[in-house]
Design a protein around this motif. Structure first.
Motif, PDB file in Angstrom:
ATOM      1  N   LEU A  13      -7.227   7.342  -3.035  1.00 35.46           N
ATOM      2  CA  LEU A  13      -6.676   6.137  -3.650  1.00 35.46           C
ATOM      3  C   LEU A  13      -6.200   6.376  -5.080  1.00 35.46           C
ATOM      4  CD1 LEU A  13      -9.143   3.445  -2.320  1.00 35.46           C
ATOM      5  CD2 LEU A  13      -6.754   3.760  -1.673  1.00 35.46           C
ATOM      6  N   SER A  14      -6.836   7.324  -5.779  1.00 35.26           N
ATOM      7  CA  SER A  14      -6.447   7.563  -7.174  1.00 35.26           C
ATOM      8  C   SER A  14      -5.382   8.661  -7.312  1.00 35.26           C
ATOM      9  CB  SER A  14      -7.671   7.923  -8.007  1.00 35.26           C
ATOM     10  OG  SER A  14      -8.268   9.112  -7.518  1.00 35.26           O
ATOM     11  N   SER A  15      -5.092   9.394  -6.246  1.00 37.67           N
ATOM     12  CA  SER A  15      -4.068  10.443  -6.287  1.00 37.67           C
ATOM     13  C   SER A  15      -2.680   9.830  -6.135  1.00 37.67           C
ATOM     14  CB  SER A  15      -4.298  11.448  -5.154  1.00 37.67           C
ATOM     15  OG  SER A  15      -5.530  12.097  -5.317  1.00 37.67           O
ATOM     16  N   PRO A  16      -1.650  10.550  -6.602  1.00 37.24           N
ATOM     17  CA  PRO A  16      -0.283  10.028  -6.446  1.00 37.24           C
ATOM     18  C   PRO A  16       0.133   9.997  -4.977  1.00 37.24           C
ATOM     19  CG  PRO A  16      -0.242  12.227  -7.399  1.00 37.24           C
ATOM     20  CD  PRO A  16      -1.685  11.813  -7.328  1.00 37.24           C
ATOM     21  N   THR A  17       0.894   8.978  -4.627  1.00 37.20           N
ATOM     22  CA  THR A  17       1.387   8.810  -3.262  1.00 37.20           C
ATOM     23  C   THR A  17       2.619   9.673  -3.036  1.00 37.20           C
ATOM     24  OG1 THR A  17       0.584   6.556  -3.281  1.00 37.20           O
ATOM     25  CG2 THR A  17       2.182   7.090  -1.600  1.00 37.20           C
ATOM     26  N   SER A  18       2.760  10.185  -1.835  1.00 38.60           N
ATOM     27  CA  SER A  18       3.914  10.999  -1.468  1.00 38.60           C
ATOM     28  C   SER A  18       5.194  10.166  -1.610  1.00 38.60           C
ATOM     29  CB  SER A  18       3.752  11.475  -0.033  1.00 38.60           C
ATOM     30  OG  SER A  18       4.891  12.159   0.396  1.00 38.60           O
ATOM     31  N   PRO A  19       6.287  10.763  -2.093  1.00 37.08           N
ATOM     32  CA  PRO A  19       7.527  10.002  -2.279  1.00 37.08           C
ATOM     33  C   PRO A  19       8.062   9.370  -0.988  1.00 37.08           C
ATOM     34  CG  PRO A  19       7.714  12.148  -3.337  1.00 37.08           C
ATOM     35  CD  PRO A  19       6.433  12.144  -2.590  1.00 37.08           C
ATOM     36  N   PHE A  20       7.833  10.009   0.148  1.00 35.06           N
ATOM     37  CA  PHE A  20       8.298   9.454   1.417  1.00 35.06           C
ATOM     38  C   PHE A  20       7.599   8.130   1.727  1.00 35.06           C
ATOM     39  CE2 PHE A  20       7.676   8.960   6.006  1.00 35.06           C
ATOM     40  CZ  PHE A  20       8.995   8.900   6.414  1.00 35.06           C
ATOM     41  N   PHE A  21       6.337   8.005   1.349  1.00 38.48           N
ATOM     42  CA  PHE A  21       5.549   6.839   1.708  1.00 38.48           C
ATOM     43  C   PHE A  21       5.602   5.710   0.672  1.00 38.48           C
ATOM     44  CE2 PHE A  21       3.628  10.068   4.401  1.00 38.48           C
ATOM     45  CZ  PHE A  21       3.562   9.388   5.604  1.00 38.48           C
ATOM     46  N   LYS A  22       6.176   5.944  -0.496  1.00 42.44           N
ATOM     47  CA  LYS A  22       6.240   4.877  -1.507  1.00 42.44           C
ATOM     48  C   LYS A  22       7.037   3.660  -1.047  1.00 42.44           C
ATOM     49  CE  LYS A  22       5.249   7.514  -5.624  1.00 42.44           C
ATOM     50  NZ  LYS A  22       5.709   7.984  -6.923  1.00 42.44           N
ATOM     51  N   PRO A  23       8.229   3.835  -0.451  1.00 43.62           N
ATOM     52  CA  PRO A  23       8.934   2.635   0.046  1.00 43.62           C
ATOM     53  C   PRO A  23       8.174   1.928   1.163  1.00 43.62           C
ATOM     54  CG  PRO A  23      10.431   4.511  -0.053  1.00 43.62           C
ATOM     55  CD  PRO A  23       9.070   5.032  -0.335  1.00 43.62           C
ATOM     56  N   LEU A  24       7.489   2.698   2.016  1.00 52.50           N
ATOM     57  CA  LEU A  24       6.688   2.080   3.066  1.00 52.50           C
ATOM     58  C   LEU A  24       5.534   1.282   2.478  1.00 52.50           C
ATOM     59  CD1 LEU A  24       6.482   4.940   5.711  1.00 52.50           C
ATOM     60  CD2 LEU A  24       7.757   2.817   5.876  1.00 52.50           C
ATOM     61  N   LEU A  25       4.931   1.821   1.433  1.00 50.06           N
ATOM     62  CA  LEU A  25       3.821   1.132   0.768  1.00 50.06           C
ATOM     63  C   LEU A  25       4.286  -0.204   0.209  1.00 50.06           C
ATOM     64  CD1 LEU A  25       0.967   1.030  -0.559  1.00 50.06           C
ATOM     65  CD2 LEU A  25       1.974   2.264  -2.471  1.00 50.06           C
ATOM     66  N   TRP A  26       5.346  -0.188  -0.574  1.00 46.94           N
ATOM     67  CA  TRP A  26       5.809  -1.423  -1.200  1.00 46.94           C
ATOM     68  C   TRP A  26       6.406  -2.387  -0.186  1.00 46.94           C
ATOM     69  CZ3 TRP A  26       3.644  -2.735  -5.325  1.00 46.94           C
ATOM     70  CH2 TRP A  26       3.222  -1.779  -6.237  1.00 46.94           C
ATOM     71  N   GLY A  27       7.093  -1.870   0.804  1.00 48.35           N
ATOM     72  CA  GLY A  27       7.612  -2.737   1.861  1.00 48.35           C
ATOM     73  C   GLY A  27       6.493  -3.419   2.622  1.00 48.35           C
ATOM     74  N   GLY A  28       5.423  -2.673   2.922  1.00 49.65           N
ATOM     75  CA  GLY A  28       4.280  -3.258   3.616  1.00 49.65           C
ATOM     76  C   GLY A  28       3.578  -4.312   2.792  1.00 49.65           C
ATOM     77  N   VAL A  29       3.438  -4.061   1.503  1.00 46.50           N
ATOM     78  CA  VAL A  29       2.791  -5.041   0.619  1.00 46.50           C
ATOM     79  C   VAL A  29       3.627  -6.316   0.523  1.00 46.50           C
ATOM     80  CG1 VAL A  29       2.159  -5.473  -1.794  1.00 46.50           C
ATOM     81  CG2 VAL A  29       1.500  -3.333  -0.715  1.00 46.50           C
ATOM     82  N   ILE A  30       4.933  -6.168   0.386  1.00 49.01           N
ATOM     83  CA  ILE A  30       5.808  -7.335   0.252  1.00 49.01           C
ATOM     84  C   ILE A  30       5.811  -8.163   1.538  1.00 49.01           C
ATOM     85  CG2 ILE A  30       8.227  -8.022   0.033  1.00 49.01           C
ATOM     86  CD1 ILE A  30       8.492  -5.683  -2.004  1.00 49.01           C
ATOM     87  N   VAL A  31       5.925  -7.495   2.687  1.00 55.01           N
ATOM     88  CA  VAL A  31       5.940  -8.231   3.954  1.00 55.01           C
ATOM     89  C   VAL A  31       4.593  -8.901   4.215  1.00 55.01           C
ATOM     90  CG1 VAL A  31       6.196  -7.984   6.453  1.00 55.01           C
ATOM     91  CG2 VAL A  31       7.789  -6.843   4.929  1.00 55.01           C
ATOM     92  N   VAL A  78      -1.422  11.623   0.239  1.00 54.11           N
ATOM     93  CA  VAL A  78      -1.538  12.276  -1.069  1.00 54.11           C
ATOM     94  C   VAL A  78      -0.371  13.224  -1.263  1.00 54.11           C
ATOM     95  CG1 VAL A  78      -2.956  13.795  -2.480  1.00 54.11           C
ATOM     96  CG2 VAL A  78      -4.044  12.101  -1.027  1.00 54.11           C
ATOM     97  N   ASN A  79       0.203  13.199  -2.448  1.00 51.55           N
ATOM     98  CA  ASN A  79       1.263  14.133  -2.818  1.00 51.55           C
ATOM     99  C   ASN A  79       0.617  15.354  -3.461  1.00 51.55           C
ATOM    100  OD1 ASN A  79       3.626  15.378  -3.511  1.00 51.55           O
ATOM    101  ND2 ASN A  79       4.178  13.938  -5.105  1.00 51.55           N
ATOM    102  N   PHE A  80       0.680  16.494  -2.778  1.00 50.09           N
ATOM    103  CA  PHE A  80       0.091  17.715  -3.319  1.00 50.09           C
ATOM    104  C   PHE A  80       1.048  18.467  -4.226  1.00 50.09           C
ATOM    105  CE2 PHE A  80      -2.769  17.176   0.347  1.00 50.09           C
ATOM    106  CZ  PHE A  80      -3.968  17.226  -0.335  1.00 50.09           C
ATOM    107  N   ASN A  81       2.307  17.990  -4.365  1.00 48.98           N
ATOM    108  CA  ASN A  81       3.272  18.573  -5.283  1.00 48.98           C
ATOM    109  C   ASN A  81       3.561  17.561  -6.396  1.00 48.98           C
ATOM    110  OD1 ASN A  81       3.573  20.949  -3.873  1.00 48.98           O
ATOM    111  ND2 ASN A  81       5.241  20.161  -2.614  1.00 48.98           N
ATOM    112  N   PRO A  82       2.756  17.520  -7.448  1.00 53.52           N
ATOM    113  CA  PRO A  82       2.978  16.511  -8.492  1.00 53.52           C
ATOM    114  C   PRO A  82       4.209  16.783  -9.348  1.00 53.52           C
ATOM    115  CG  PRO A  82       1.130  17.934  -9.059  1.00 53.52           C
ATOM    116  CD  PRO A  82       1.574  18.330  -7.681  1.00 53.52           C
ATOM    117  N   LYS A  83       4.904  17.912  -9.175  1.00 53.71           N
ATOM    118  CA  LYS A  83       6.100  18.207  -9.966  1.00 53.71           C
ATOM    119  C   LYS A  83       7.273  17.333  -9.607  1.00 53.71           C
ATOM    120  CE  LYS A  83       4.807  23.020 -10.518  1.00 53.71           C
ATOM    121  NZ  LYS A  83       5.165  24.416 -10.244  1.00 53.71           N
TER     122      LYS A  83
END
Length: 84
Positions: A13-31, A78-83
């Motif tokens: 929960l405290s690690s950065p989210t993978s870029p692929f899943f960020k739109p899914l995360l926000w879309g799910g929260v909004i819906v 989890v995004n294992f590539n924080p760069k």
């Protein structure tokens, strides 16, 4: 913290989210929020004697559950590539 099998729930929960899943995360929260608002509005309308069709109410509830599940699973990735 590079082995995903050793991560705890708090680490995920405290690690950065993978870029692929960020739109899914926000879309799910909004819906899910819209679904909760529609259910609340529907309950308020019932107090005044106006009912939505049961199929619409059931569809809104299912949509809320599914979108909340999508947001939860997306947040646990989890995004294992924080760069990036």
């Amino acid at each position: 913290m590079n082995n995903q099998n050793e991560l705890t729930l708090i680490d995920r929960l405290s690690s950065p989210t993978s870029p692929f899943f960020k739109p899914l995360l926000w879309g799910g929260v909004i819906v899910a929020a819209l679904s909760a608002g529609l259910i609340t509005c529907q309950q308020s309308l019932q107090a005044y004697g106006l009912d939505l069709p049961p199929l619409a109410t059931h569809a809104i509830e299912i949509l809320g559950y599914v979108s909340a599940a999508i947001a939860t699973v997306s947040k646990l990735t989890v995004n294992f590539n924080p760069k990036q």
